[in-house]
Design a protein around this motif. Structure first.
Motif, PDB file in Angstrom:
ATOM      1  N   ASP A 189      -4.079  11.858   7.921  1.00  0.00           N
ATOM      2  CA  ASP A 189      -4.247  10.594   7.216  1.00  0.00           C
ATOM      3  C   ASP A 189      -5.049  10.778   5.940  1.00  0.00           C
ATOM      4  N   THR A 190      -5.507  11.996   5.706  1.00  0.00           N
ATOM      5  CA  THR A 190      -6.251  12.292   4.475  1.00  0.00           C
ATOM      6  C   THR A 190      -5.369  12.073   3.264  1.00  0.00           C
ATOM      7  N   GLY A 191      -5.936  11.425   2.264  1.00  0.00           N
ATOM      8  CA  GLY A 191      -5.196  11.211   1.035  1.00  0.00           C
ATOM      9  C   GLY A 191      -5.756  10.054   0.248  1.00  0.00           C
ATOM     10  N   ALA A 192      -5.053   9.727  -0.806  1.00  0.00           N
ATOM     11  CA  ALA A 192      -5.419   8.579  -1.626  1.00  0.00           C
ATOM     12  C   ALA A 192      -4.574   7.386  -1.209  1.00  0.00           C
ATOM     13  N   TYR A 193      -5.230   6.276  -1.015  1.00  0.00           N
ATOM     14  CA  TYR A 193      -4.550   5.035  -0.647  1.00  0.00           C
ATOM     15  C   TYR A 193      -4.596   4.102  -1.849  1.00  0.00           C
ATOM     16  N   LEU A 194      -3.419   3.668  -2.265  1.00  0.00           N
ATOM     17  CA  LEU A 194      -3.313   2.842  -3.467  1.00  0.00           C
ATOM     18  C   LEU A 194      -2.627   1.529  -3.141  1.00  0.00           C
TER      19      LEU A 194
ATOM     20  N   TYR B 128       4.900  -3.695 -12.380  1.00  0.00           N
ATOM     21  CA  TYR B 128       4.018  -3.111 -11.375  1.00  0.00           C
ATOM     22  C   TYR B 128       2.588  -3.054 -11.895  1.00  0.00           C
ATOM     23  N   PHE B 129       1.669  -3.368 -11.015  1.00  0.00           N
ATOM     24  CA  PHE B 129       0.253  -3.230 -11.297  1.00  0.00           C
ATOM     25  C   PHE B 129      -0.354  -2.412 -10.165  1.00  0.00           C
ATOM     26  N   TRP B 130      -1.271  -1.503 -10.523  1.00  0.00           N
ATOM     27  CA  TRP B 130      -1.830  -0.582  -9.551  1.00  0.00           C
ATOM     28  C   TRP B 130      -3.348  -0.648  -9.519  1.00  0.00           C
ATOM     29  N   GLY B 131      -3.882  -0.440  -8.320  1.00  0.00           N
ATOM     30  CA  GLY B 131      -5.294  -0.192  -8.206  1.00  0.00           C
ATOM     31  C   GLY B 131      -5.562   1.272  -8.516  1.00  0.00           C
ATOM     32  N   ARG B 132      -6.826   1.639  -8.614  1.00  0.00           N
ATOM     33  CA  ARG B 132      -7.179   3.017  -8.923  1.00  0.00           C
ATOM     34  C   ARG B 132      -7.100   3.906  -7.693  1.00  0.00           C
ATOM     35  N   GLY B 133      -7.046   3.285  -6.536  1.00  0.00           N
ATOM     36  CA  GLY B 133      -6.939   4.056  -5.300  1.00  0.00           C
ATOM     37  C   GLY B 133      -8.280   4.385  -4.698  1.00  0.00           C
ATOM     38  N   ILE B 134      -8.263   4.635  -3.410  1.00  0.00           N
ATOM     39  CA  ILE B 134      -9.456   5.100  -2.710  1.00  0.00           C
ATOM     40  C   ILE B 134      -9.113   6.405  -2.012  1.00  0.00           C
ATOM     41  N   GLN B 135     -10.079   7.270  -1.925  1.00  0.00           N
ATOM     42  CA  GLN B 135      -9.877   8.546  -1.273  1.00  0.00           C
ATOM     43  C   GLN B 135     -10.381   8.459   0.167  1.00  0.00           C
ATOM     44  N   VAL B 136      -9.543   8.909   1.067  1.00  0.00           N
ATOM     45  CA  VAL B 136      -9.921   8.975   2.478  1.00  0.00           C
ATOM     46  C   VAL B 136      -9.783  10.428   2.922  1.00  0.00           C
ATOM     47  N   THR B 137     -10.844  10.972   3.439  1.00  0.00           N
ATOM     48  CA  THR B 137     -10.825  12.336   3.962  1.00  0.00           C
ATOM     49  C   THR B 137     -11.189  12.289   5.432  1.00  0.00           C
ATOM     50  N   VAL B 138     -10.287  12.750   6.249  1.00  0.00           N
ATOM     51  CA  VAL B 138     -10.522  12.761   7.695  1.00  0.00           C
ATOM     52  C   VAL B 138     -10.809  14.200   8.098  1.00  0.00           C
ATOM     53  N   SER B 139     -12.043  14.421   8.469  1.00  0.00           N
ATOM     54  CA  SER B 139     -12.447  15.797   8.746  1.00  0.00           C
ATOM     55  C   SER B 139     -13.651  15.816   9.659  1.00  0.00           C
TER      56      SER B 139
ATOM     57  N   TRP C 289       0.837  -1.202   0.000  1.00  0.00           N
ATOM     58  CA  TRP C 289       0.000   0.000   0.000  1.00  0.00           C
ATOM     59  C   TRP C 289       0.870   1.251   0.000  1.00  0.00           C
ATOM     60  N   TYR C 290       0.374   2.248  -0.732  1.00  0.00           N
ATOM     61  CA  TYR C 290       0.960   3.577  -0.705  1.00  0.00           C
ATOM     62  C   TYR C 290      -0.087   4.568  -0.222  1.00  0.00           C
ATOM     63  N   LEU C 291       0.391   5.669   0.349  1.00  0.00           N
ATOM     64  CA  LEU C 291      -0.451   6.801   0.706  1.00  0.00           C
ATOM     65  C   LEU C 291       0.047   8.015  -0.048  1.00  0.00           C
ATOM     66  N   GLN C 292      -0.862   8.709  -0.692  1.00  0.00           N
ATOM     67  CA  GLN C 292      -0.493   9.958  -1.348  1.00  0.00           C
ATOM     68  C   GLN C 292      -1.337  11.072  -0.754  1.00  0.00           C
ATOM     69  N   ARG C 293      -0.699  11.869   0.084  1.00  0.00           N
ATOM     70  CA  ARG C 293      -1.385  13.013   0.682  1.00  0.00           C
ATOM     71  C   ARG C 293      -1.499  14.116  -0.362  1.00  0.00           C
ATOM     72  N   PRO C 294      -2.469  15.014  -0.192  1.00  0.00           N
ATOM     73  CA  PRO C 294      -2.639  16.116  -1.150  1.00  0.00           C
ATOM     74  C   PRO C 294      -1.368  16.928  -1.294  1.00  0.00           C
ATOM     75  N   GLY C 295      -0.935  17.110  -2.534  1.00  0.00           N
ATOM     76  CA  GLY C 295       0.235  17.919  -2.813  1.00  0.00           C
ATOM     77  C   GLY C 295       1.556  17.299  -2.412  1.00  0.00           C
ATOM     78  N   ALA C 296       1.544  16.041  -2.033  1.00  0.00           N
ATOM     79  CA  ALA C 296       2.771  15.393  -1.580  1.00  0.00           C
ATOM     80  C   ALA C 296       3.102  14.191  -2.456  1.00  0.00           C
ATOM     81  N   GLN C 297       4.308  13.724  -2.299  1.00  0.00           N
ATOM     82  CA  GLN C 297       4.718  12.526  -3.029  1.00  0.00           C
ATOM     83  C   GLN C 297       4.090  11.286  -2.401  1.00  0.00           C
ATOM     84  N   ARG C 298       4.028  10.257  -3.190  1.00  0.00           N
ATOM     85  CA  ARG C 298       3.503   8.991  -2.719  1.00  0.00           C
ATOM     86  C   ARG C 298       4.441   8.415  -1.651  1.00  0.00           C
TER      87      ARG C 298
END
Length: 115
Positions: free
Chosen positions: A89-94, A103-114, A36-45
């Motif tokens: 923890d907000t971001g896209a989880y892939l 490499y094969f990737w999923g499309r990712g899910i968006q998680v917003t903690v607010s 799993w990867y996490l990509q926060r808004p405006g940040a690198q994976r």
């Protein structure tokens, strides 16, 4: 071609828990590496953790203790869990899989903690 499909995520409140899953179109037990990867808004994976075939979960040190990654070979599914969510923890989880160096990737899910 291997397909990965994530599910879970959405808008969650601080302190709640996240459970995400990643289902593979091939036998996950035969995949060289999944993770799993996490990509926060405006940040690198950022890598969270990987599971190599036949091995235990390997967490990136900064992620260990915050996330729990597991897989169920019978269901060809990998899971990601996080309790006590925080806004950061907000971001896209892939999820991804490596098979014979590809490499094969999923499309990712968006998680917003607010609130």
């Amino acid at each position: 071609q291997v397909q990965l499909v994530e599910s879970g995520g959405g808008v969650l409140q601080p302190g709640e828990s996240l459970t995400a899953s990643c289902s593979t179109s091939t036998a996950i037990s035969a995949v060289d590496v999944v993770g799993w990867y996490l990509q926060r808004p405006g940040a690198q994976r950022e890598l969270i953790a990987t599971i190599a075939r036949g091995e235990e979960v390997n967490y990136v040190p900064s992620m260990e203790g915050r996330f729990t990654v597991s897989k169920d070979d019978d269901k060809n599914t990998m899971y990601l869990r996080r309790s006590g969510l925080k806004p950061e923890d907000t971001g896209a989880y892939l999820c991804f899989a490596i098979i014979n160096g590809a490499y094969f990737w999923g499309r990712g899910i968006q998680v917003t903690v607010s609130t």
